[in-house]
Design an enzyme around this catalytic site. Structure first.
Site, mmCIF file in Angstrom:
data_model
loop_
_atom_site.group_PDB
_atom_site.id
_atom_site.type_symbol
_atom_site.label_atom_id
_atom_site.label_comp_id
_atom_site.label_asym_id
_atom_site.label_seq_id
_atom_site.Cartn_x
_atom_site.Cartn_y
_atom_site.Cartn_z
ATOM 1 N N HIS A 1 18.732 54.399 -3.450
ATOM 2 C CA HIS A 1 18.574 54.870 -2.059
ATOM 3 C C HIS A 1 19.464 54.123 -1.076
ATOM 4 O O HIS A 1 19.523 54.455 0.104
ATOM 5 C CB HIS A 1 17.101 54.811 -1.611
ATOM 6 C CG HIS A 1 16.653 53.482 -1.112
ATOM 7 N ND1 HIS A 1 15.821 52.651 -1.839
ATOM 8 C CD2 HIS A 1 16.886 52.830 0.046
ATOM 9 C CE1 HIS A 1 15.577 51.559 -1.141
ATOM 10 N NE2 HIS A 1 16.228 51.629 0.007
ATOM 11 N N ASP B 1 14.564 55.131 -8.508
ATOM 12 C CA ASP B 1 15.419 54.564 -7.463
ATOM 13 C C ASP B 1 16.208 53.373 -7.986
ATOM 14 O O ASP B 1 15.924 52.210 -7.667
ATOM 15 C CB ASP B 1 14.530 54.146 -6.280
ATOM 16 C CG ASP B 1 15.335 53.676 -5.086
ATOM 17 O OD1 ASP B 1 14.720 53.062 -4.183
ATOM 18 O OD2 ASP B 1 16.558 53.900 -5.045
ATOM 19 N N SER C 1 15.930 45.992 -0.035
ATOM 20 C CA SER C 1 16.091 47.095 -1.012
ATOM 21 C C SER C 1 17.182 46.786 -2.033
ATOM 22 O O SER C 1 18.261 46.315 -1.673
ATOM 23 C CB SER C 1 16.488 48.377 -0.293
ATOM 24 O OG SER C 1 15.464 48.837 0.546
HETATM 25 C C1 LIG Z 1 12.228 47.675 0.533
HETATM 26 C C2 LIG Z 1 11.851 48.805 1.433
HETATM 27 C C3 LIG Z 1 12.516 50.013 1.353
HETATM 28 C C4 LIG Z 1 12.156 51.048 2.203
HETATM 29 BR BR1 LIG Z 1 13.052 52.688 2.028
HETATM 30 C C5 LIG Z 1 11.148 50.909 3.142
HETATM 31 N N1 LIG Z 1 10.811 51.983 3.990
HETATM 32 C C6 LIG Z 1 10.072 53.011 3.472
HETATM 33 N N2 LIG Z 1 9.208 52.923 2.468
HETATM 34 C C7 LIG Z 1 8.704 54.176 2.288
HETATM 35 C C8 LIG Z 1 9.319 55.004 3.190
HETATM 36 N N3 LIG Z 1 10.169 54.266 3.905
HETATM 37 C C9 LIG Z 1 10.453 49.687 3.213
HETATM 38 C C10 LIG Z 1 9.403 49.189 3.990
HETATM 39 CL CL1 LIG Z 1 8.523 50.051 5.207
HETATM 40 C C11 LIG Z 1 9.153 47.923 3.602
HETATM 41 N N4 LIG Z 1 10.010 47.585 2.604
HETATM 42 C C12 LIG Z 1 10.815 48.644 2.358
#
Ligand SMILES: Cc1cc(Br)c(Nc2ncc[nH]2)c2c(Cl)c[nH]c12
Length: 290
Positions: free
Chosen positions: A53, A102, A226
């Site tokens: 992602h 992912d 992420s």
């Molecule tokens: C690591 C991480 C990735 C994403 Br994409 C997030 N955002 C999110 N998760 C579900 C929908 N959008 C977050 C959040 Cl919020 C905290 N850590 C995350």
């Protein structure tokens, strides 16, 4: 011989990168749309493992910079997202973002020369992990790795949060026993999943779950984490079992400052669920997949 994986320097005066030499910072600069920040892990001289992602279908390779060790902007040659990753797959069912599978591999233009601050992390079901676990080769199977690393119960692990110039280790428990269901149920507290009726629609069997306050308060991820590795330590060797994928509550979002709710959970792509893809893409990297 295959170079040893999952090694790091741990003495007091070691630098953040010497302590976490697999740590990779990824930036995608989309013209007119700002910069997306992600993390990754070095897994071989050419490949970085991260989250799918972090990239869009229209991203150009030259928009992507990968910082490995002290050298920044290593050129990306190719990007392999998992074929079953499809963020829009459930849009028609009111689920705007779907994070199943992912995971992505970034291939670098130039092979990386390992050094004290640049070394690969161990991947499950490779000879390197068999050695790190001090188990006999070839008697040790991939299933042995999974049984030893992802025991049933609360499994100690950590992720690395980059807070320039520092790299902070955040210790979390993988809820891999009775607490797993409560962990997964909290996915419905994510803003975009409030209408989800069956949580199994978004928390697929590909995910490991961390966070929450039982049995202890776990730190949580930020969006910028992420793609980073979820790591298990065995005999002072570091083995990646997950990729940070999504979370319920972004602790770095200033709007959320201070009050982290008990339902703040994080979801990580379980590498044991994508082994055939890993093995195929990394076939030439001499990692000795089992
Ligand atoms: C690591 C991480 C990735 C994403 Br994409 C997030 N955002 C999110 N998760 C579900 C929908 N959008 C977050 C959040 Cl919020 C905290 N850590 C995350």
């Amino acid at each position: 011989t295959l170079s040893m994986c999952g090694l790091s320097l741990s003495h007091k005066t070691a630098t953040p990168l010497e302590k976490n030499p697999w740590h990779i910072s990824i930036k995608v600069a989309r013209p007119g749309k700002g910069v997306e920040s992600c993390k990754g892990a070095l897994v071989s001289p050419y490949f970085v493992l991260t989250a799918a992602h972090c990239f869009d279908i229209n991203d150009q390779a030259h928009w992507i910079t990968v910082d490995v060790g002290k050298t920044t902007s290593n050129k990306v040659v190719s990007l392999f997202s998992h074929p079953d990753y499809n963020i829009g797959k459930l849009r028609s069912e009111g689920i705007p973002e779907f994070y199943d599978y992912d995971v992505a591999l970034v291939k670098l233009e130039k092979r990386i020369t390992f050094s004290p601050e640049t070394r690969p992390i161990c991947l499950p079901c490779t000879e390197g992990t068999t050695r790190a676990l001090r188990r006999p080769h070839p008697k040790t199977s991939c299933q042995d790795h999974e049984r030893q690393l992802l025991k049933v119960g609360d499994v100690p692990s950590f992720f690395v949060h980059e807070k320039k110039p520092a790299l902070e280790r955040k210790e979390v428990l993988i809820k891999n026993g009775p607490k797993k269901w409560a962990c997964q149920a909290d996915a419905k507290k994510a803003t975009i999943y409030v209408n989800v009726t069956d949580v199994a629609q978004v928390v697929t069997p590909r995910f490991l779950c961390t966070g929450g306050i039982e049995p202890v308060v776990d730190p949580n991820t930020c969006k910028g984490d992420s793609g980073g590795p979820l790591i298990i330590t065995q005999n002072r060797r570091y083995i990646q079992v997950g990729v940070i994928s999504w979370g319920v509550f972004d602790v770095c979002n200033l709007k959320n400052k201070g009050k982290v709710p008990p339902y703040a959970r994080d979801f990580h792509l379980n590498l044991f669920t994508v082994l055939p893809w890993l093995k195929e893409k990394l076939a030439e990297e001499q990692l000795g997949f089992l």
